[in-house]
Design a protein around this motif. Structure first.
Motif, PDB file in Angstrom:
ATOM      1  N   ALA A  27     -10.532   5.607  -8.034  1.00  0.00           N
ATOM      2  CA  ALA A  27      -9.640   6.227  -9.085  1.00  0.00           C
ATOM      3  C   ALA A  27      -7.866   5.949  -9.018  1.00  0.00           C
ATOM      4  O   ALA A  27      -7.527   6.103 -10.254  1.00  0.00           O
ATOM      5  N   PHE A  28      -7.184   5.365  -7.936  1.00  0.00           N
ATOM      6  CA  PHE A  28      -6.281   4.973  -8.082  1.00  0.00           C
ATOM      7  C   PHE A  28      -6.152   2.973  -8.472  1.00  0.00           C
ATOM      8  O   PHE A  28      -4.820   2.734  -8.779  1.00  0.00           O
ATOM      9  N   ALA A  29      -7.175   3.030  -8.480  1.00  0.00           N
ATOM     10  CA  ALA A  29      -7.149   1.329  -9.032  1.00  0.00           C
ATOM     11  C   ALA A  29      -6.558   1.173  -9.614  1.00  0.00           C
ATOM     12  O   ALA A  29      -6.731   1.211 -11.310  1.00  0.00           O
ATOM     13  N   GLU A  30      -5.458   0.254 -10.269  1.00  0.00           N
ATOM     14  CA  GLU A  30      -5.204  -0.146 -11.756  1.00  0.00           C
ATOM     15  C   GLU A  30      -6.597  -1.421 -11.895  1.00  0.00           C
ATOM     16  O   GLU A  30      -5.981  -1.423 -13.393  1.00  0.00           O
ATOM     17  N   ASP A  31      -6.472  -2.457 -10.853  1.00  0.00           N
ATOM     18  CA  ASP A  31      -7.296  -3.295 -12.163  1.00  0.00           C
ATOM     19  C   ASP A  31      -8.964  -3.120 -11.232  1.00  0.00           C
ATOM     20  O   ASP A  31      -9.371  -2.298 -10.806  1.00  0.00           O
ATOM     21  N   SER A  32      -9.776  -2.910 -12.297  1.00  0.00           N
ATOM     22  CA  SER A  32     -11.388  -2.637 -12.345  1.00  0.00           C
ATOM     23  C   SER A  32     -12.007  -4.188 -12.863  1.00  0.00           C
ATOM     24  O   SER A  32     -11.907  -4.760 -13.228  1.00  0.00           O
ATOM     25  N   VAL A  33     -13.572  -3.635 -11.736  1.00  0.00           N
ATOM     26  CA  VAL A  33     -14.346  -4.926 -12.264  1.00  0.00           C
ATOM     27  C   VAL A  33     -15.904  -4.547 -13.125  1.00  0.00           C
ATOM     28  O   VAL A  33     -16.229  -3.639 -12.239  1.00  0.00           O
ATOM     29  N   THR A  34     -15.974  -5.670 -13.978  1.00  0.00           N
ATOM     30  CA  THR A  34     -17.423  -4.376 -14.222  1.00  0.00           C
ATOM     31  C   THR A  34     -18.662  -5.230 -13.438  1.00  0.00           C
ATOM     32  O   THR A  34     -17.984  -7.123 -14.221  1.00  0.00           O
ATOM     33  N   PHE A  35     -19.561  -4.583 -13.695  1.00  0.00           N
ATOM     34  CA  PHE A  35     -20.591  -5.807 -13.014  1.00  0.00           C
ATOM     35  C   PHE A  35     -22.064  -5.381 -13.150  1.00  0.00           C
ATOM     36  O   PHE A  35     -21.867  -3.780 -13.168  1.00  0.00           O
ATOM     37  N   SER A  36     -23.127  -5.860 -13.347  1.00  0.00           N
ATOM     38  CA  SER A  36     -24.278  -5.139 -13.877  1.00  0.00           C
ATOM     39  C   SER A  36     -25.098  -5.494 -12.363  1.00  0.00           C
ATOM     40  O   SER A  36     -24.924  -6.668 -11.634  1.00  0.00           O
ATOM     41  N   VAL A  37     -26.200  -4.199 -11.845  1.00  0.00           N
ATOM     42  CA  VAL A  37     -27.325  -4.399 -10.654  1.00  0.00           C
ATOM     43  C   VAL A  37     -28.187  -4.540 -11.554  1.00  0.00           C
ATOM     44  O   VAL A  37     -29.092  -3.531 -11.853  1.00  0.00           O
ATOM     45  N   SER A  38     -28.783  -5.530 -11.045  1.00  0.00           N
ATOM     46  CA  SER A  38     -30.914  -5.717 -12.147  1.00  0.00           C
ATOM     47  C   SER A  38     -31.690  -5.794 -11.124  1.00  0.00           C
ATOM     48  O   SER A  38     -30.924  -6.114  -9.930  1.00  0.00           O
ATOM     49  N   ASN A  39     -32.373  -5.440 -10.637  1.00  0.00           N
ATOM     50  CA  ASN A  39     -33.084  -4.506  -9.779  1.00  0.00           C
ATOM     51  C   ASN A  39     -34.092  -4.976 -10.085  1.00  0.00           C
ATOM     52  O   ASN A  39     -35.261  -4.711 -10.812  1.00  0.00           O
ATOM     53  N   ILE A  40     -35.611  -5.689  -9.319  1.00  0.00           N
ATOM     54  CA  ILE A  40     -37.001  -6.066  -9.245  1.00  0.00           C
ATOM     55  C   ILE A  40     -37.710  -5.414  -8.204  1.00  0.00           C
ATOM     56  O   ILE A  40     -37.113  -5.792  -6.874  1.00  0.00           O
ATOM     57  N   THR A  41     -39.205  -5.384  -8.916  1.00  0.00           N
ATOM     58  CA  THR A  41     -39.767  -4.341  -7.350  1.00  0.00           C
ATOM     59  C   THR A  41     -41.459  -5.332  -8.339  1.00  0.00           C
ATOM     60  O   THR A  41     -41.666  -5.356  -9.067  1.00  0.00           O
ATOM     61  N   ASP A  42     -41.624  -4.973  -6.625  1.00  0.00           N
ATOM     62  CA  ASP A  42     -43.566  -5.249  -6.408  1.00  0.00           C
ATOM     63  C   ASP A  42     -43.843  -6.726  -7.548  1.00  0.00           C
ATOM     64  O   ASP A  42     -45.327  -6.578  -8.134  1.00  0.00           O
TER      65      ASP A  42
END
Length: 116
Positions: A27-42
């Motif tokens: 909450a107090f971080a000045e910089d942020s990183v956006t990323f995606s998590v893709s998941n596969i199964t079966d």
């Protein structure tokens, strides 16, 4: 108050505290990183493309790992992402993977860059 209710209150208080303390630094971080998590199964070793290109995709068709990887890259285009799997990649495998003891499935997952 019963022991069950006391335990529930303690569990709720502990969960809320842990959530707040874990999220506080972000909450107090000045910089942020956006990323995606893709998941596969079966995946079950279904490596081959089983789509009928003349009739178009039908319910139950298998796309195979090459098309799956292309779809994952397209969905995550222009962003950082991690590819994870929640299991059932081997075992009960299609013939193409079963004949190698699922070695080809593991090679495909490694080539796709599965992170976890």
């Amino acid at each position: 108050m019963t022991n069950f209710r006391r335990f529930g209150q303690l569990l709720a208080a502990t969960t809320v505290t842990a959530t707040v303390l874990t999220g506080a630094p972000a909450a107090f971080a000045e910089d942020s990183v956006t990323f995606s998590v893709s998941n596969i199964t079966d995946l079950h070793g279904h490596l081959a493309n089983g789509l009928n290109t003349e009739e178009g995709a039908q319910e139950g068709d298998e796309m195979g790992v090459a098309l799956l990887q292309s779809l994952i890259k397209k969905v995550n285009e222009d962003q950082n992402y991690a590819l994870t799997t929640s299991g059932d990649n081997v075992g009960g495998s299609a013939y193409i993977s079963a004949i190698s003891g699922d070695e080809y499935t593991m090679d495909a997952l490694n080539a796709m860059g599965v992170a976890a």
